[in-house]
Design an enzyme around this catalytic site. Structure first.
Site, PDB file in Angstrom:
ATOM      1  CG  HIS A 980      -1.912  -1.118   1.223  1.00  0.00           C
ATOM      2  ND1 HIS A 980      -2.346  -1.741   2.381  1.00  0.00           N
ATOM      3  CD2 HIS A 980      -2.560  -1.746   0.200  1.00  0.00           C
ATOM      4  CE1 HIS A 980      -3.210  -2.684   2.075  1.00  0.00           C
ATOM      5  NE2 HIS A 980      -3.348  -2.708   0.753  1.00  0.00           N
ATOM      6  CD  GLU A 983      -0.772   0.425   4.700  1.00  0.00           C
ATOM      7  OE1 GLU A 983       0.022  -0.544   4.673  1.00  0.00           O
ATOM      8  OE2 GLU A 983      -2.006   0.274   4.703  1.00  0.00           O
ATOM      9  CG  HIS A1077       0.372  -4.049   5.613  1.00  0.00           C
ATOM     10  ND1 HIS A1077      -0.537  -3.688   4.641  1.00  0.00           N
ATOM     11  CD2 HIS A1077       0.856  -5.258   5.235  1.00  0.00           C
ATOM     12  CE1 HIS A1077      -0.595  -4.634   3.713  1.00  0.00           C
ATOM     13  NE2 HIS A1077       0.241  -5.603   4.063  1.00  0.00           N
ATOM     14  CD  GLU A1162      -1.765  -3.559   9.589  1.00  0.00           C
ATOM     15  OE1 GLU A1162      -1.423  -2.373   9.379  1.00  0.00           O
ATOM     16  OE2 GLU A1162      -2.476  -4.229   8.824  1.00  0.00           O
TER      17      GLU A1162
END
Length: 1285
Positions: A980, A983, A1077, A1162
């Protein structure tokens, strides 16, 4: 008259007195005894209930039959006084006990008995007033606790009885008051509400409410509450609008506002607002509100209330009404699709991109023109300040395109189609309901009705689907194309300069004898695992652009000599093993003088004499000067001509280099007080190398400029940045300023100062107008409109080939004045909540600060908040959700320098060119005797950029066969990041991982000796380069394509999965797979993994969970990280497999490839709320540290999983005691959030631009940062407070 049968006091010695009285009453009821005795007993019970709480508890305690006795007697007695006594007892019980005792009475059948009593009493003539008051009082208290009360009341005919009483006794306030309370309860049922409305109840309420009066304020308050409940019905709301009651309500509100000087009647004023809020749920109501000048009235009155803290409920409710009535509008764009278009080689079969391509151009033209006209009619008059709807410009745009491109060409047809896709972003009047986001959580009438065992339908419950099933997917022959990317499995290392020289060289005979076994995630390598012959490696070359070979895996054929020396020679090496970054050193005068002499030529740049010496202690690059204006401090200016392209750096030469003044000195000293030690690490930044790499980077807009932060580089600031404390009422203030745009339209400038869609827009030349730019790698800013002198609305570009995903921003600002507060509003964000509401700040990079030896991104901005605005999309653009609104990020910044060049970003930028530069620097600096480093090209992206693949491990100690066996049998660890683009923190974590793996740290060497690392540091290069937030050029989320990636549309995913499939095919499954991420709505760093048992456990099927046998080793690595990484939070981790995530890397690698330890890691974009960094915003130092700690965790994992050290500490793998105990809730169809997510924010008001036509849902009220007054708390039991985002 018979004597009263009274039980002697002595007989009650061991029992409660009230129990005896109840027993006596029960006996009397059974015997149908004289009414005098029953009257006397109930009178005594009433006295005890009024005077003793103990008595009330005993009568409603579990197992007590007291309530049944009272209700039975009430149902059977014909004595009026006995009935009144029992009713009084019931009132005492439910009044003191709150909702629990009322529910207890309902559970005993009290509702039906009392309704029947009301029916019987209404037939008597004359009516007994006291009896009616008591019955209505008790029913008004227990009605909200009975789910079927509305139906029961309607069936028994109670509605008409109560309504008739009110009509016939308007002057009898004692009787009317409980009747109105009960009417309010009736109105909670929509059918009852409509029925009452037909019988004139709305008109009746307006006979009771009126202008300011000190008399009967309690009756006025109840009447207003009843009216607000009635007006939730669309039928009643329309009736009120037709009779002009909206104007009446506004007039009454102004009157009470003016006369209630001491604010003793706040509840009445709030009741009027609640009625307005209900009636404006329909379009007619909103129109009537606007026509009655309601916006200005509520705005002025709310501003006058700001000074009194206790009036916050009035201000918040007024704001909600104004936002709801604020006319909806579309974004001032020609289309919400990206300004840039990329022609796809293949049209997707399904998905939003396929839908956009499937509609014929004619359909778009007709529907586009129609909707354009509708939108214009809708907005006309209400939004004169928004003149940039672009409807009138589409014809000119079409003609311009016809002139530039042949109308017969396929390219023209595609451009024509994209130009006229209008239906996706026009406000559709049919989409007139609230968002179906998180706001629908208050649909239930009672909080008690919420199912505590909330079932998450997104959790996978099929055990067969949960069980990992290795699926090759591709044949062995197909997978052989990846052999050349695994030379470490076949290389015999002959001719390498290894550390030690063994007397016996290794001779490869096709089979390795006695391999050193190292555990992997799958089947262990067998004795003939080395059967891959040396000569079988497939060598391919890069195909010319346009050939079919572009989408196949591409190899950079490295000769053995290439491992020992660099692929390319760098002109300058700004960082070697001895160079460090020190916060105490900055640019000296030699640097500033050198800056005056540097220009960038098409040939490799030459460093001025003395420049290297100046850069000795600080790795800041030179500045490229690009304007033609003569400056006293610049010797040479000019554009740098690249090979057919021009790469420019901003307008720095026009600003000069400010000298450090006293203020700067003071700020520096204050910074040093809060400074933290900056570790000495070799720099990876090389400005000249960066420029060389940019030349070969391919972008859709063909960027020719380079952002200064990417050129200068970034080092972490030597001070901590705490999470911003949110000031009181900031969101309310920003909302009020937005409303002023509609009320005071003449104050709005409404001037476009930057526009990607219109290349001919005029750049403002006034000195007090900011200049903007985003035409550089990873930049994202589409349009800027100046609203007020120092306020600007910013619109972000959507992802290419998409019409949404607006969140990432990165842009340049110049032309500012110091010490002036500039407000920036990014008005087309999409997520329903953001860490900007919880202390996160945007990032700013000042070129002037960089020249003054402070080259770092810093967190800036005050008055930051994130809220829903009045811009919305149609249901087509919103994926089927009607009336989907955009959100605004607003922040205020004061710049420290005049005419500086500053950059703002959502998070620390990390471009594709930066990655390539870092990889080249790592490759050039590593010790080839110790570190096996190989940089291959996994594949080419859609736009022709290479996707790097990195292999890192330790070189074998020698070419002796034992050392070669140990080398080849090391387990693999597969890492990936940046799927992504928005990010960027994932890339900084990956940078920390790469630097640690390539360092000389003894632990790093041990780690390299333990594993072979295969790393894809950037899975979505095209998205990163072009400033996308989530998608690739295909307009799709690549992390949802792992199940069936298309080699033409998703080449990086297709070949990354192919690498893993190849490892599975050769029985070398990775021990760990982790995809890095970033997370925008949670704090800390945490992991998502995959577990059958935990997934089943979260479905509340405990029996099935107990039957599942599963190795709990997937929890080991997160547990380790929670102990060694300060930013890591184990309680935020989840190992549940959701249906919506079945096509993500984590789940596919676990399910199809068979890697048990398959994770998504994350990392917060904001900061931490636990551990060492609690209360601090996260920076690149902490991000890189997390990447390094991940490596340390892998080393500990190796030790824990080694056969020789398999005695695990019980604390690490105690599965049953460590299951996440928080209940799981789904906040959107694709988002799985645990209870550890952010708490509900006090100012989360639903400032929606939409109405509530289809659902009679009460919107948020009483929100804000205020302490409720005593008067306000009176209604706390009956009014549920919900806070919507």
């Amino acid at each position: 008259m018979s004597k009263l049968k009274v039980i002697p006091e002595k007989s009650l010695a061991n029992s409660s007195r009230v129990v005896g009285l109840l027993a006596q009453l029960e006996k009397l009821s059974a015997e149908s005894a004289e009414s005098d005795t029953a009257r006397h007993v109930t009178s005594k019970i009433l006295h005890l209930a009024q005077s003793q709480e103990k008595t009330r508890r005993e009568m409603t305690a579990k197992g007590s039959t007291g309530m049944e006795v009272l209700l039975s007697t009430l149902e059977n007695t014909k004595d009026l006084q006995t009935t009144l006594n029992i009713l009084s007892i019931l009132v005492e019980l439910v009044s003191a006990g709150g909702g629990r005792r009322a529910s207890f009475l309902v559970s005993k059948g009290g509702s039906q008995i009392l309704l029947q009593l009301l029916m019987n009493a209404s037939k008597e003539s004359p009516l007994n007033e006291e009896l009616m008051v008591q019955i209505h009082s008790i029913l008004a208290k227990i009605g909200p606790k009975d789910k079927k009360f509305g139906v029961k009341a309607r069936i028994n005919g109670a509605l008409n009885i109560t309504l008739s009483l009110v009509k016939q006794n308007l002057q009898n306030h004692r009787l009317v008051l409980p009747c109105l309370q009960l009417l309010r309860v009736y109105s909670a049922n929509s059918v009852n509400s409509v029925s009452l409305g037909k019988n004139g109840v709305v008109e009746l309420m307006f006979k009771i409410i009126g202008p300011f009066s000190k008399k009967n304020s309690s009756l006025m308050k109840v009447a207003l509450d009843t009216l607000a409940a009635l007006l939730k019905s669309k039928t009643n709301a329309r009736r009120a609008v037709d009779r002009g009651y909206v104007q009446v309500l506004l007039t009454i509100y102004v009157d009470w506002h003016r006369h209630d000087n001491r604010h003793r009647n706040m509840l009445i004023r709030k009741g009027i607002l609640q009625s307005l809020k209900s009636v404006t749920n329909i379009k007619l109501g909103r129109k009537a509100f606007i026509d009655a000048n309601g916006m200005k009235i509520l705005y002025n009155t709310s501003q006058e209330c700001l000074a009194v803290r206790t009036l916050d409920p009035l201000v918040n409710t007024s704001s909600l009404i104004m936002r709801k009535c604020f006319p909806k509008n579309r974004l001032p764009l020609p289309t919400i699709k990206s300004s840039f278009h990329f022609q796809l080689p293949v049209i997707p079969v399904t998905g939003p991109v396929a839908q956009l391509y499937s509609l014929p151009p004619e359909d778009f033209i007709n529907r586009g023109k129609k909707n354009c006209t509708e939108s214009e009619n809708l907005i006309k008059g209400a939004f004169s300040w928004n003149k940039h709807r672009m409807c009138s410009k589409r014809g000119g745009e079409k003609n311009r395109l016809k002139k530039s491109v042949s109308s017969n060409s396929p390219f023209y047809e595609m451009q024509y189609l994209w130009l006229w896709i209008e239906v996706d972003d026009v406000v559709d009047e049919s989409d007139d309901n609230d968002d179906i986001d998180l706001e629908a959580e208050n649909e239930t009438e009672n909080e008690d009705d919420l199912d505590q065992n909330f079932k998450n339908d997104d959790i996978e419950t099929d055990i067969n689907k949960l069980k990992p099933q290795q699926e090759p997917g591709r044949t062995i022959e197909e997978l052989k194309m990846y052999e050349h990317l695994f030379p470490e499995l076949v290389d015999d290392f002959q001719g390498y300069d290894l550390i030690s020289k063994e007397p016996k060289p290794f001779v490869f005979e096709g089979k390795v004898r006695g391999p050193i076994v190292v555990p992997t995630a799958g089947e262990e390598a067998s004795g003939n695992s080395g059967n891959l012959r040396k000569g079988i490696v497939m060598k391919t070359t890069v195909s010319p652009k346009g050939d079919e070979g572009n989408k196949k895996a591409i190899s950079v054929d490295l000769a053995k000599e290439d491992i020992k020396e660099n692929d390319r020679t760098l002109q300058q090496q700004l960082g070697d093993q001895n160079r460090t970054i020190s916060s105490g050193h900055g640019l000296n005068s030699d640097i500033v003088k050198a800056l005056d002499r540097i220009t960038l030529q098409s040939i490799p740049s030459q460093t001025a004499p003395g420049f290297t010496a100046g850069m000795k202690d600080y790795s800041l690059p030179v500045t490229v000067l690009t304007c033609t204006k003569a400056c006293s401090h610049v010797a040479a200016c000019g554009n740098a001509l690249f090979e057919g392209r021009t790469v420019q750096l901003g307008k720095l030469c026009c600003t000069g280099v400010e000298t450090e003044d006293d203020e700067d000195t003071e700020s520096t000293s204050s910074v040093e007080q809060a400074s933290v030690e900056v570790p000495d690490v070799p720099t990876l930044h090389d400005s000249d190398l960066y420029i060389e790499i940019v030349k070969s980077t391919k972008s859709v807009p063909e960027y020719s400029e380079v952002a200064y932060p990417d050129y200068f580089g970034h080092i972490p600031p030597p001070f901590k940045e705490p999470i911003l404390e949110r000031p009181y009422g900031v969101q309310r203030t920003k909302i009020a300023q937005d409303i002023e745009r509609l009320i005071h339209q003449s104050d709005i400038i409404d001037r476009v100062v930057y526009d990607l869609d219109n290349p001919n827009y005029t750049i403002p030349e006034e000195a007090d107008v900011l200049k903007f730019n985003s035409k550089f790698e990873s930049g994202n800013l589409r349009k800027v409109i100046q609203i007020r002198k120092n306020e600007y609305d910013l619109i972000l570009n959507s992802d290419i080939n998409s019409n949404h995903y607006h969140q990432w921003f990165y842009f340049e600002v110049s032309g500012m004045r110091p010490s002036i507060a500039y407000r920036f509003n990014i008005i087309n964000c999409e997520k329903s909540n953001s860490q900007f509401n919880y202390g996160m700040q945007p990032l700013m990079y000042s070129v002037q600060e960089a020249l003054n030896a402070r080259p770092w991104w810093i967190r800036v901005g005050t008055d930051i908040c994130y809220y829903k605005n009045h811009f919305s999309r149609s249901s087509i653009a919103a994926g089927g959700q009607k009336g989907k609104s955009y959100y605004t990020i607003t922040f205020t910044v004061s710049f420290p320098h005049k005419d500086d060049v500053c950059y703002f970003a959502y998070h620390y930028p990390y471009t594709y060119s930066t990655l390539q530069m870092h990889l080249q620097k790592l490759e050039s600096a590593h010790n080839p005797q110790q570190i096996y480093f190989r940089k291959d090209v996994l594949c080419e992206t859609l736009s022709g950029n290479s996707c790097p693949l990195v292999t890192i491990t330790a070189m074998p100690e020698s070419n002796y066969y034992e050392h070669i066996c140990q080398f080849r049998n090391r387990p693999y660890v597969f890492l990936s990041a940046r799927v992504h683009p928005g990010e960027t923190n994932a890339s900084w974590v990956m940078k920390g991982t790469l630097e640690y793996l390539m360092s000389n740290n003894p632990t790093a060497q041990s780690l390299r000796e333990s594993y072979i690392f295969k790393i894809v540091p950037m899975l979505n290069p095209d998205g990163v380069i072009n400033g996308n937030h989530r998608c690739s050029l295909s307009g799709e989320d690549l992390n949802r394509q792992w199940q069936s990636p298309n080699p033409d549309l998703h080449p990086t995913i297709y070949h990354a999965k192919g690498l893993l499939q190849y490892l599975a095919a050769v029985k070398r499954l990775p021990l760990v797979y982790c995809d890095y991420h970033g997370h925008s709505r949670k704090k800390n760093v945490f992991m998502y993994g995959c577990s059958i048992k935990e997934t089943v456990w979260h479905t509340n099927d405990n029996a099935a969970s107990c039957d599942v046998v599963e190795d709990v080793g997937y929890r080991t690595l997160p547990k380790i990280l929670s102990h060694i990484a300060p930013a890591f939070c184990m309680s935020s981790c989840s190992f549940v497999v959701e249906k919506s995530k079945e096509s993500t890397a984590r789940v596919v690698v676990w399910r199809e490839i068979g890697v048990q330890r398959s994770y998504t890691m994350e990392t917060t974009l904001c900061g931490c709320d636990q551990g060492k960094y609690k209360g601090l915003q996260i920076g690149t130092r902490e991000l890189e540290e997390m990447g390094a700690k991940f490596c340390v965790g892998l080393l500990r994992l190796k030790r824990l999983t080694s056969p020789l050290e398999y005695n695990l500490p019980s604390s690490l793998l105690d599965f049953e005691n460590d299951l996440i105990e928080s209940s799981c809730k789904v906040t959107s169809p694709t988002t799985y959030v645990l209870d550890e997510d952010e708490p509900r924010f006090l100012e989360e008001v639903d400032y929606s631009a939409e109405s509530n036509d289809d659902l009679d849902i009460e919107l948020a009220e009483n929100t804000g940062d205020y302490e409720p007054s005593t008067q306000e708390e009176v209604l706390s039991d009956s009014e549920s407070r919900t806070y919507l985002s």
